[in-house]
Motif scaffolding. Structure first.
Motif, short mmCIF file in Angstrom:
data_model
loop_
_atom_site.label_atom_id
_atom_site.label_comp_id
_atom_site.label_asym_id
_atom_site.label_seq_id
_atom_site.Cartn_x
_atom_site.Cartn_y
_atom_site.Cartn_z
N LYS A 76 0.84 -1.20 0.00
CA LYS A 76 0.00 0.00 0.00
C LYS A 76 0.88 1.25 0.00
O LYS A 76 1.94 1.26 0.61
CB LYS A 76 -0.88 0.03 1.25
N SER A 77 0.39 2.26 -0.67
CA SER A 77 1.13 3.52 -0.73
C SER A 77 0.18 4.69 -0.51
O SER A 77 -1.04 4.54 -0.65
CB SER A 77 1.79 3.70 -2.08
N LYS A 78 0.77 5.85 -0.22
CA LYS A 78 0.01 7.09 -0.11
C LYS A 78 0.48 8.07 -1.15
O LYS A 78 1.64 8.00 -1.59
CB LYS A 78 0.17 7.70 1.28
N GLU A 97 -4.86 6.86 -1.13
CA GLU A 97 -4.18 5.68 -0.62
C GLU A 97 -4.58 4.52 -1.50
O GLU A 97 -5.74 4.46 -1.93
CB GLU A 97 -4.72 5.39 0.78
#
Ligand SMILES: Nc1nc2c(c(=O)[nH]1)N[C@H]1C(S)=C(S)[C@@H](COP(=O)(O)O)O[C@H]1N2
Ligand SMILES: [Mo]
Length: 223
Positions: A76-78, A97
């Motif tokens: 997961k990334s933002k 996100e």
């Protein structure tokens, strides 16, 4: 004299621009908004998530069908980015996100000839993006906006975010990626919008007359 709705619309969207107090950050011809407009064709899809799937096909060694849970196993990334709609609104510092396109791509086996991607979304919406553009670090398959799951109207459960192109490329309710050797127009691109849509270069239209009814074009709703 030709004065169709499409002609008038074209004139309306090519008015001389105002001063730009935000420098290069606000692309030419855009107006900043604090609100979050909602724009799409057709109705908001409803999902049974056990039946939901995400299909990868076209120029790939192996077609794949992901469940939502499988996609959520990916890192997961933002992302914080500015977004720019071709109807002239821009919004700064939107927070997303999800899974980076790059991290999904790492799970796929793409044929060497693949150079473009058709993004497939509900209801029967498509948009084309060069593969190279999707390799940027800020391209995301987003599940969350502002720390909360996407609302249905903003694309729940999954939407694409392509910050550097006009926001019509950021398809909501995405259901698949079709890798292609050559470029093909998606929904808006077939209706007179630019094939690429770089907001900083004001690539709104392809030069063909628009055949979109004005009431659909200007229809706006806000969250
Ligand atoms: N599936 C789908 N995605 C779509 C659209 C659409 O009609 N259908 N409209 C696009 C357009 S023109 C814009 S400006 C943005 C709007 O996203 P928002 O409603 O979250 O602001 O969604 C894009 N994604
Ligand atoms: Mo848009």
């Amino acid at each position: 004299m030709v004065n169709t709705k499409a002609e008038r619309l074209k004139q309306m969207t090519s008015l001389p621009q105002n001063d730009h107090p935000y420098g290069d950050r606000l692309p030419p011809g855009q107006v900043l908004t604090e609100r979050f407009p909602i724009l799409h064709e057709g109705s908001v899809p409803e999902y049974n998530m056990t039946a939901w799937s995400f299909r990868v096909f076209g120029e790939v060694e192996e077609e794949k069908l992901f469940t939502f849970d499988e996609l959520m196993q990916l890192p997961k990334s933002k992302l914080v980015c500015d977004i720019h709609c071709v109807t002239r609104w821009s919004k700064f510092d939107t927070e997303w996100e999800g899974v980076r396109f790059k991290d999904l791509l790492a799970k796929l086996r793409i044929k060497p000839g693949a150079a473009h991607v058709m993004v497939h979304a509900d209801h029967d919406y498509q948009t084309n993006v060069p593969l190279e553009d999707l390799l940027r670090d800020d391209i995301m398959l987003a599940t969350h906006y502002n720390g909360k799951p996407l609302t249905p109207k903003h694309g729940w459960p999954l939407r694409l975010i392509v910050p550097h192109l006009y926001f019509w490329k950021s398809a909501k309710w995405i259901r698949g990626l079709e890798f292609m050797a050559g470029d093909k127009p998606g929904f808006w691109e077939s209706n007179g919008f630019h094939m690429y849509g770089d907001a900083s270069k004001e690539q709104r239209f392809s030069g063909e007359p628009l055949d979109i009814p004005e009431d659909e074009w200007v229809k706006k709703e806000f969250d």
